[in-house]
Enzyme design. Sequence first.
Site, PDB file in Angstrom:
ATOM      1  N   HIS A  80       5.819  -0.185 -29.850  1.00  0.00           N
ATOM      2  CA  HIS A  80       5.808   1.057 -29.071  1.00  0.00           C
ATOM      3  C   HIS A  80       4.829   2.045 -29.697  1.00  0.00           C
ATOM      4  O   HIS A  80       4.244   1.778 -30.757  1.00  0.00           O
ATOM      5  CB  HIS A  80       7.210   1.654 -28.957  1.00  0.00           C
ATOM      6  CG  HIS A  80       7.816   2.078 -30.258  1.00  0.00           C
ATOM      7  ND1 HIS A  80       8.213   1.182 -31.238  1.00  0.00           N
ATOM      8  CD2 HIS A  80       8.120   3.310 -30.753  1.00  0.00           C
ATOM      9  CE1 HIS A  80       8.712   1.838 -32.263  1.00  0.00           C
ATOM     10  NE2 HIS A  80       8.669   3.129 -31.998  1.00  0.00           N
ATOM     11  N   HIS A 114       5.049   5.107 -31.071  1.00  0.00           N
ATOM     12  CA  HIS A 114       5.351   6.111 -32.085  1.00  0.00           C
ATOM     13  C   HIS A 114       4.462   5.909 -33.312  1.00  0.00           C
ATOM     14  O   HIS A 114       4.136   4.779 -33.686  1.00  0.00           O
ATOM     15  CB  HIS A 114       6.826   6.063 -32.468  1.00  0.00           C
ATOM     16  CG  HIS A 114       7.715   6.764 -31.488  1.00  0.00           C
ATOM     17  ND1 HIS A 114       9.058   6.500 -31.346  1.00  0.00           N
ATOM     18  CD2 HIS A 114       7.443   7.758 -30.588  1.00  0.00           C
ATOM     19  CE1 HIS A 114       9.569   7.289 -30.409  1.00  0.00           C
ATOM     20  NE2 HIS A 114       8.606   8.055 -29.931  1.00  0.00           N
ATOM     21  N   ASP A 132       4.699   6.009 -36.548  1.00  0.00           N
ATOM     22  CA  ASP A 132       5.023   5.173 -37.705  1.00  0.00           C
ATOM     23  C   ASP A 132       4.862   3.689 -37.412  1.00  0.00           C
ATOM     24  O   ASP A 132       5.052   2.855 -38.297  1.00  0.00           O
ATOM     25  CB  ASP A 132       6.433   5.472 -38.225  1.00  0.00           C
ATOM     26  CG  ASP A 132       7.515   5.265 -37.179  1.00  0.00           C
ATOM     27  OD1 ASP A 132       7.286   5.613 -36.003  1.00  0.00           O
ATOM     28  OD2 ASP A 132       8.609   4.769 -37.526  1.00  0.00           O
ATOM     29  N   HIS A 133       4.472   3.353 -36.185  1.00  0.00           N
ATOM     30  CA  HIS A 133       4.217   1.961 -35.814  1.00  0.00           C
ATOM     31  C   HIS A 133       2.762   1.701 -35.433  1.00  0.00           C
ATOM     32  O   HIS A 133       2.373   0.540 -35.310  1.00  0.00           O
ATOM     33  CB  HIS A 133       5.130   1.551 -34.656  1.00  0.00           C
ATOM     34  CG  HIS A 133       6.583   1.543 -35.026  1.00  0.00           C
ATOM     35  ND1 HIS A 133       7.291   0.397 -35.274  1.00  0.00           N
ATOM     36  CD2 HIS A 133       7.459   2.562 -35.224  1.00  0.00           C
ATOM     37  CE1 HIS A 133       8.545   0.699 -35.591  1.00  0.00           C
ATOM     38  NE2 HIS A 133       8.664   2.008 -35.563  1.00  0.00           N
ATOM     39  N   HIS A 156      14.738   2.503 -26.217  1.00  0.00           N
ATOM     40  CA  HIS A 156      14.295   3.530 -27.164  1.00  0.00           C
ATOM     41  C   HIS A 156      13.883   4.768 -26.368  1.00  0.00           C
ATOM     42  O   HIS A 156      13.955   4.793 -25.137  1.00  0.00           O
ATOM     43  CB  HIS A 156      13.142   2.980 -28.004  1.00  0.00           C
ATOM     44  CG  HIS A 156      12.812   3.792 -29.213  1.00  0.00           C
ATOM     45  ND1 HIS A 156      13.761   4.361 -30.031  1.00  0.00           N
ATOM     46  CD2 HIS A 156      11.603   4.133 -29.747  1.00  0.00           C
ATOM     47  CE1 HIS A 156      13.159   5.011 -31.005  1.00  0.00           C
ATOM     48  NE2 HIS A 156      11.851   4.903 -30.860  1.00  0.00           N
ATOM     49  N   ASP A 160      11.709  -0.394 -32.216  1.00  0.00           N
ATOM     50  CA  ASP A 160      12.891   0.426 -32.406  1.00  0.00           C
ATOM     51  C   ASP A 160      13.777   0.308 -31.169  1.00  0.00           C
ATOM     52  O   ASP A 160      13.280   0.269 -30.050  1.00  0.00           O
ATOM     53  CB  ASP A 160      12.491   1.878 -32.584  1.00  0.00           C
ATOM     54  CG  ASP A 160      11.748   2.146 -33.878  1.00  0.00           C
ATOM     55  OD1 ASP A 160      11.549   1.199 -34.668  1.00  0.00           O
ATOM     56  OD2 ASP A 160      11.327   3.289 -34.106  1.00  0.00           O
ATOM     57  N   HIS A 163      13.487  -0.948 -41.479  1.00  0.00           N
ATOM     58  CA  HIS A 163      13.341   0.364 -40.841  1.00  0.00           C
ATOM     59  C   HIS A 163      14.474   1.310 -41.249  1.00  0.00           C
ATOM     60  O   HIS A 163      15.149   1.909 -40.420  1.00  0.00           O
ATOM     61  CB  HIS A 163      13.313   0.186 -39.314  1.00  0.00           C
ATOM     62  CG  HIS A 163      12.698   1.334 -38.561  1.00  0.00           C
ATOM     63  ND1 HIS A 163      13.435   2.396 -38.096  1.00  0.00           N
ATOM     64  CD2 HIS A 163      11.416   1.573 -38.183  1.00  0.00           C
ATOM     65  CE1 HIS A 163      12.658   3.240 -37.459  1.00  0.00           C
ATOM     66  NE2 HIS A 163      11.410   2.753 -37.494  1.00  0.00           N
TER      67      HIS A 163
END
Length: 310
Positions: free
Chosen positions: A62, A64, A66-67, A139, A210, A268
């Site tokens: 996805h 976000h 942090d990914h 999510h 996530d 995570h």
Amino acid sequence: MEVTFLGTSSGVPTRSRNVSSVALRLTQRGEIWLFDCGEGTQHQILRSDLKTSQLKKIFVTHMHGDHIFGLMGLLASCGLGAHAENVEVYGPPGLDAYLKACMKYSQTYFPYGVHFKTVSPGVIYEDDEYIVSTEMLKHRVTAFGYRVSEKDKAGKFDVEKAKKLGIPSGPIYGKLKKGETITLDDGRTINGSQLCGPTEIGRKFVYCTDTVFCESAIALSEDADVLIHEATFAHQDAQMAFERMHSTTTMAAQVALAAQVKKLIMTHFSPRYAPGNALQLNDLLKEAQAIFPETILAHDFLSYEIPRRI
């Protein structure tokens, strides 16, 4: 198939954990498939025994940060002496636009092929050895889980037994190795499966992050040899998990149990469970193991060889 964790923290990096990224090494092919690419992933690769020259596919769950914040840097570095060749990047809608904007405004050019592929539920890649499929998770933004299934292989071909039966070597052996039935010149019919050992069952790797608990994660994980599942929160923080659409340890364990996986590796983790706090990661491990005993915790640079089924 060997898994290497390059980042196991949620949201932000800590002193001991980088943000999300997992490498799947296909040792027989000399390839690396990367799942998510948080900021600093290329530095983690340099600290590991992985080689960016072997990077062939990147799967993003996805959008976000942090990914994905490490993705552009990694792809750019691959074009500066890493000897990268064609790299396929799979991900949700918007990923290709994001990367193309990064290329435009940073004036970055990839001297090798980078191919963007927007995913949707179902099979997204297949070759002679592997099938990659995906399902939507639950999510705050569009998110996907990924499943890599190794195809079953015929057992080892018994050459000596074939010779004793008077079967001439050549193209016929190739057909028999595949389990085919052939007819010899003398009229005998030979079933190739009788000359091969037990079928090697293909291994199955699943990556879910996530997400809050959802049925699609169970469906994706069914009978997996290893399930990598986020466990951002402890069970006592379930309300926070539902609000932020993340999983608790018990949610991850329930997915593993319902899907009848062989091994659950949780990742995570929220920094709130760092050493010195009232609740720590060993407490989270005990919560999950109470439901699904075959659970371990990931840490940066943990390597896990997915065993073949006996």
